[in-house]
Design an enzyme around this catalytic site. Structure first.
Site, PDB file in Angstrom:
ATOM      1  N   ASN A 148       1.474  -5.795  12.045  1.00  0.00           N
ATOM      2  CA  ASN A 148       1.083  -4.415  12.405  1.00  0.00           C
ATOM      3  C   ASN A 148      -0.308  -4.328  13.036  1.00  0.00           C
ATOM      4  OD1 ASN A 148      -0.050  -5.016   9.928  1.00  0.00           O
ATOM      5  ND2 ASN A 148       0.105  -2.933   9.162  1.00  0.00           N
ATOM      6  N   LYS A 171      -2.581 -18.099  10.512  1.00  0.00           N
ATOM      7  CA  LYS A 171      -1.181 -18.010  10.962  1.00  0.00           C
ATOM      8  C   LYS A 171      -0.823 -16.543  11.167  1.00  0.00           C
ATOM      9  CE  LYS A 171       2.986 -17.629   9.118  1.00  0.00           C
ATOM     10  NZ  LYS A 171       3.650 -16.911  10.220  1.00  0.00           N
ATOM     11  N   PRO A 172      -0.511 -16.167  12.417  1.00  0.00           N
ATOM     12  CA  PRO A 172      -0.085 -14.785  12.656  1.00  0.00           C
ATOM     13  C   PRO A 172       1.395 -14.628  12.336  1.00  0.00           C
ATOM     14  CG  PRO A 172      -0.131 -15.994  14.733  1.00  0.00           C
ATOM     15  CD  PRO A 172      -0.529 -16.977  13.644  1.00  0.00           C
ATOM     16  N   GLY A 224      -0.071  -8.613   4.002  1.00  0.00           N
ATOM     17  CA  GLY A 224       1.351  -8.459   4.294  1.00  0.00           C
ATOM     18  C   GLY A 224       2.030  -7.704   3.179  1.00  0.00           C
ATOM     19  N   GLU A 246      -4.031  -8.557   0.442  1.00  0.00           N
ATOM     20  CA  GLU A 246      -4.079  -7.165   0.911  1.00  0.00           C
ATOM     21  C   GLU A 246      -2.639  -6.763   1.161  1.00  0.00           C
ATOM     22  OE1 GLU A 246      -6.788  -5.347   1.246  1.00  0.00           O
ATOM     23  OE2 GLU A 246      -8.251  -6.921   0.869  1.00  0.00           O
ATOM     24  N   CYS A 280      -0.985  -0.089   6.509  1.00  0.00           N
ATOM     25  CA  CYS A 280      -1.032  -0.114   5.049  1.00  0.00           C
ATOM     26  C   CYS A 280      -1.760   1.127   4.541  1.00  0.00           C
ATOM     27  CB  CYS A 280      -1.713  -1.374   4.560  1.00  0.00           C
ATOM     28  SG  CYS A 280      -3.345  -1.604   5.273  1.00  0.00           S
ATOM     29  N   GLU A 379       6.911   2.070  -0.135  1.00  0.00           N
ATOM     30  CA  GLU A 379       6.013   2.198   1.009  1.00  0.00           C
ATOM     31  C   GLU A 379       6.860   2.583   2.238  1.00  0.00           C
ATOM     32  OE1 GLU A 379       4.195  -1.412   2.657  1.00  0.00           O
ATOM     33  OE2 GLU A 379       2.459  -0.196   3.182  1.00  0.00           O
TER      34      GLU A 379
HETATM   35  P1  NDP Z   1       5.192 -10.051   5.621  1.00  0.00           P
HETATM   36  O1  NDP Z   1       4.731 -10.186   4.232  1.00  0.00           O
HETATM   37  O2  NDP Z   1       6.626 -10.139   5.909  1.00  0.00           O
HETATM   38  O3  NDP Z   1       4.513 -11.171   6.551  1.00  0.00           O
HETATM   39  C1  NDP Z   1       3.129 -11.321   6.624  1.00  0.00           C
HETATM   40  C2  NDP Z   1       2.790 -12.737   7.030  1.00  0.00           C
HETATM   41  O4  NDP Z   1       3.193 -13.638   6.002  1.00  0.00           O
HETATM   42  C3  NDP Z   1       3.488 -13.223   8.309  1.00  0.00           C
HETATM   43  O5  NDP Z   1       2.596 -14.025   9.030  1.00  0.00           O
HETATM   44  C4  NDP Z   1       4.637 -14.027   7.756  1.00  0.00           C
HETATM   45  O6  NDP Z   1       5.160 -14.979   8.653  1.00  0.00           O
HETATM   46  C5  NDP Z   1       3.949 -14.686   6.579  1.00  0.00           C
HETATM   47  N1  NDP Z   1       4.854 -15.230   5.570  1.00  0.00           N
HETATM   48  C6  NDP Z   1       6.104 -14.810   5.242  1.00  0.00           C
HETATM   49  N2  NDP Z   1       6.607 -15.588   4.260  1.00  0.00           N
HETATM   50  C7  NDP Z   1       5.671 -16.528   3.975  1.00  0.00           C
HETATM   51  C8  NDP Z   1       5.623 -17.632   3.075  1.00  0.00           C
HETATM   52  N3  NDP Z   1       6.628 -17.937   2.254  1.00  0.00           N
HETATM   53  N4  NDP Z   1       4.498 -18.386   3.049  1.00  0.00           N
HETATM   54  C9  NDP Z   1       3.452 -18.093   3.860  1.00  0.00           C
HETATM   55  N5  NDP Z   1       3.461 -17.086   4.758  1.00  0.00           N
HETATM   56  C10 NDP Z   1       4.551 -16.291   4.807  1.00  0.00           C
HETATM   57  O7  NDP Z   1       4.558  -8.682   6.146  1.00  0.00           O
HETATM   58  P2  NDP Z   1       4.833  -7.925   7.507  1.00  0.00           P
HETATM   59  O8  NDP Z   1       4.478  -8.824   8.649  1.00  0.00           O
HETATM   60  O9  NDP Z   1       6.182  -7.335   7.439  1.00  0.00           O
HETATM   61  O10 NDP Z   1       3.697  -6.760   7.455  1.00  0.00           O
HETATM   62  C11 NDP Z   1       3.887  -5.510   6.893  1.00  0.00           C
HETATM   63  C12 NDP Z   1       3.275  -5.404   5.504  1.00  0.00           C
HETATM   64  O11 NDP Z   1       1.886  -5.700   5.536  1.00  0.00           O
HETATM   65  C13 NDP Z   1       3.359  -4.013   4.905  1.00  0.00           C
HETATM   66  O12 NDP Z   1       3.833  -4.049   3.592  1.00  0.00           O
HETATM   67  C14 NDP Z   1       1.902  -3.521   4.910  1.00  0.00           C
HETATM   68  O13 NDP Z   1       1.602  -2.543   3.992  1.00  0.00           O
HETATM   69  C15 NDP Z   1       1.160  -4.780   4.703  1.00  0.00           C
HETATM   70  N6  NDP Z   1      -0.218  -4.629   5.159  1.00  0.00           N
HETATM   71  C16 NDP Z   1      -1.249  -4.540   4.237  1.00  0.00           C
HETATM   72  C17 NDP Z   1      -2.559  -4.310   4.635  1.00  0.00           C
HETATM   73  C18 NDP Z   1      -3.705  -4.241   3.652  1.00  0.00           C
HETATM   74  O14 NDP Z   1      -4.868  -4.408   4.071  1.00  0.00           O
HETATM   75  N7  NDP Z   1      -3.484  -3.994   2.372  1.00  0.00           N
HETATM   76  C19 NDP Z   1      -2.891  -4.120   6.034  1.00  0.00           C
HETATM   77  C20 NDP Z   1      -1.760  -4.211   6.906  1.00  0.00           C
HETATM   78  C21 NDP Z   1      -0.470  -4.470   6.472  1.00  0.00           C
HETATM   79  P3  NDP Z   1       6.488 -14.653   9.512  1.00  0.00           P
HETATM   80  O15 NDP Z   1       6.138 -13.536  10.425  1.00  0.00           O
HETATM   81  O16 NDP Z   1       6.758 -15.921  10.220  1.00  0.00           O
HETATM   82  O17 NDP Z   1       7.552 -14.280   8.522  1.00  0.00           O
END
Ligand code: NDP
Length: 477
Positions: A148, A171-172, A224, A246, A280, A379
């Site tokens: 996001n 890692k993005p 995430g 976060e 978020c 959420e």
């Molecule tokens: P995800 O948790 O699905 O993914 C986030 C990152 O984690 C991606 O780079 C993803 O890779 C990686 N990832 C997934 N599985 C693993 C694993 N097993 N080991 C290591 N890395 C992994 O989140 P989203 O991308 O869907 O983002 C949306 C979420 O982020 C929402 O819930 C939002 O609220 C939260 N968020 C929180 C913020 C805060 O500051 N509190 C700010 C912004 C967002 P890949 O893409 O390859 O799956």
């Protein structure tokens, strides 16, 4: 990817397609990194750690300031790419890159301001005994970010990690690897020693798993989903890596009867619908005092109806597509659940038509929803907002706190005593009074409850990139 000072492909040679959420067109491809690629990056960061940790804070600051300049020169190019791979309007992408630069400058400036402690030890047998508490870099860090805000949320990890003398692998998300890779490449052009800052692109389940489980990694900073955060904490916890998370949020906004209603309505519209609601810290529940409810909702409705839905690269677009179709379906299901439970739609409530993809959803306002509906308890990562009437501040705070999340929150009132009382009682990492987050770096940001652990931003974020080390002098023999 960018590993050990060079642009490299994955060992397997496989690549992932990145598609524009608004048109479905392929924007570019990125290496589909695996565990092996992640290990290469970790090894490079490990080799670079000792010499980097021995640089002076001024030297590190110089690299970060130079990096900020390089990103500045590429600002528009980066914003366009970000808009295309993420879907957000170009104006919002420009702001995101600005926040990223501001963060680099903030931690560059802070690098040389780090202090330790001097502590006299009076119960030692010798006179003059004292201890010092030093702040030592941790080692190889990992930063994992979501789709996001792919750039700001990578920056919140890079800035403090490098300022503190650590090396890092980022890692993005797999659907937004392009701008982040370009940014890391630019940052390396500042002359950073090779291996200090690396980026691995590739699926979380393979490349990501290696990053969070490899014993050479000492610190993981993750942004995430709460579910992914739980998994990361479990895996990284096996060898006691330092972890900050976060995670998701369901931020309440409380509008009191003495609020500036025009401004509150404008900010409710911005705070819920920027980035197509995929933030978020977006406003996700709105509690309005009964006395001004009708008046406020009418104002908000007027603003929401004027939001123009469109492709992010078109000039007057205010709301772009959701990042992917699954996300659009999820929001739609949450709205449908609210309607099935007696909720009523004031605006939106359906997929927006006339676009090349199915990712567009109308900005939606829902009223008369019971508080146990999905749209309230989960959420909502998209453009839909439930609105509630409350009789007073006590009811508003009680409802605000009835969530598993606790990230942001805001109260809108001219009565500072009331605002302060609410700020003390709301369970959240931050409460804004007549304000929202404007992308500042000066204050710590993070969640309580299931919104996460630890803080990013502010001088506090640096603390998470140091280990306190006590050194004791035994005194006069
Ligand atoms: P995800 O948790 O699905 O993914 C986030 C990152 O984690 C991606 O780079 C993803 O890779 C990686 N990832 C997934 N599985 C693993 C694993 N097993 N080991 C290591 N890395 C992994 O989140 P989203 O991308 O869907 O983002 C949306 C979420 O982020 C929402 O819930 C939002 O609220 C939260 N968020 C929180 C913020 C805060 O500051 N509190 C700010 C912004 C967002 P890949 O893409 O390859 O799956």
């Amino acid at each position: 990817m960018f590993i050990n000072g060079e642009s490299v492909d994955s060992v397997s040679g496989e690549r992932m397609e990145v598609r524009d959420p608004a048109t479905g067109e392929v924007v570019g491809t990125a290496p589909k990194g695996t565990a092996e690629d992640a290990r290469r990056a970790i090894d490079a960061a490990e080799a670079a750690f000792e010499p980097w940790s021995e640089t002076t804070a001024d030297e590190r600051a110089k690299f970060l300031f130079k990096a900020e300049e390089l990103v500045h020169a590429a600002h528009s190019e980066l914003a366009l790419l970000l808009s295309r791979e993420q879907g957000k309007p170009v104006s919002e992408a420009m702001t995101e890159i600005e926040h990223f630069m501001h963060g680099l400058g903030f931690y560059a400036a802070l690098a040389s301001k780090v202090r330790g402690d001097y502590v006299p030890l009076p119960n030692f047998p010798n006179k003059g005994a004292y201890g010092m508490v030093l702040r030592r870099p941790i080692g190889v860090c990992v930063g994992i970010s979501p789709w996001n805000f792919p750039i700001t949320l990578t920056g919140t990890k890079i800035g403090p990690a490098l300022a503190g003398g650590n090396t890092i692998v980022v890692k993005p998300a797999s659907s937004t690897p392009l701008t982040a890779t370009r940014v890391v490449e630019l940052l390396n052009q500042s002359g950073l020693p090779k291996g200090v800052l690396n980026i691995v692109t590739g699926p979380g389940g393979t490349a990501g798993e290696e990053l969070i489980s490899n014993p050479k990694v000492r610190r993981v900073a993750f942004t995430g989903e709460t579910k992914t955060g739980r998994h990361i904490m479990e895996v990284a916890g096996r060898d006691f890596k330092r972890v900050t998370l976060e995670l998701g949020g369901s931020d309440p906004m409380i509008v009191c009867d003495d609020a500036d209603l025009d401004r509150a309505a404008t900010m409710a519209s911005v705070g819920r619908f920027y980035n197509c609601g995929q933030a978020c810290l977006a406003i996700k529940r709105l509690y309005v005092f009964e006395a001004v409810y009708d008046q406020f909702v009418e104002k908000l409705l007027g603003k929401v109806k004027r939001l123009k839905i469109g492709v992010g690269t078109e000039k007057d677009t205010r709301i772009g597509p959701l990042h992917n179709d699954a996300q659009r379906r999820e929001v739609q299901e949450q709205v449908e659940d609210a309607l099935a439970r007696g909720g009523k739609i004031l605006a939106g409530g359906k997929q927006a038509s006339g676009f090349k993809t199915t990712h567009f959803y109308e900005p939606t306002l829902v009223v008369d929803v019971p508080h146990d509906a999905r749209i309230v308890q989960e959420e909502v990562f998209g453009p839909a907002l439930p609105i509630f009437r409350v009789k007073d501040i006590d009811e508003a705070v009680r409802l605000a706190n009835s969530s598993i999340y606790g990230l942001g929150s805001s109260i809108w009132t001219r009565d500072l005593a009331k605002a302060n009382k609410a700020a003390m009682k709301i369970q959240a990492g931050v409460t804004w009074i007549n304000s929202l987050h404007y992308g500042y770096d000066e204050l710590p940001f993070g969640g309580v409850k299931q919104s996460g652990i630890g803080r990013e931003h502010g001088p506090e974020a640096l603390d998470y990139y140091f280990e306190p080390k006590s050194v004791v002098y035994a005194g006069l023999m």
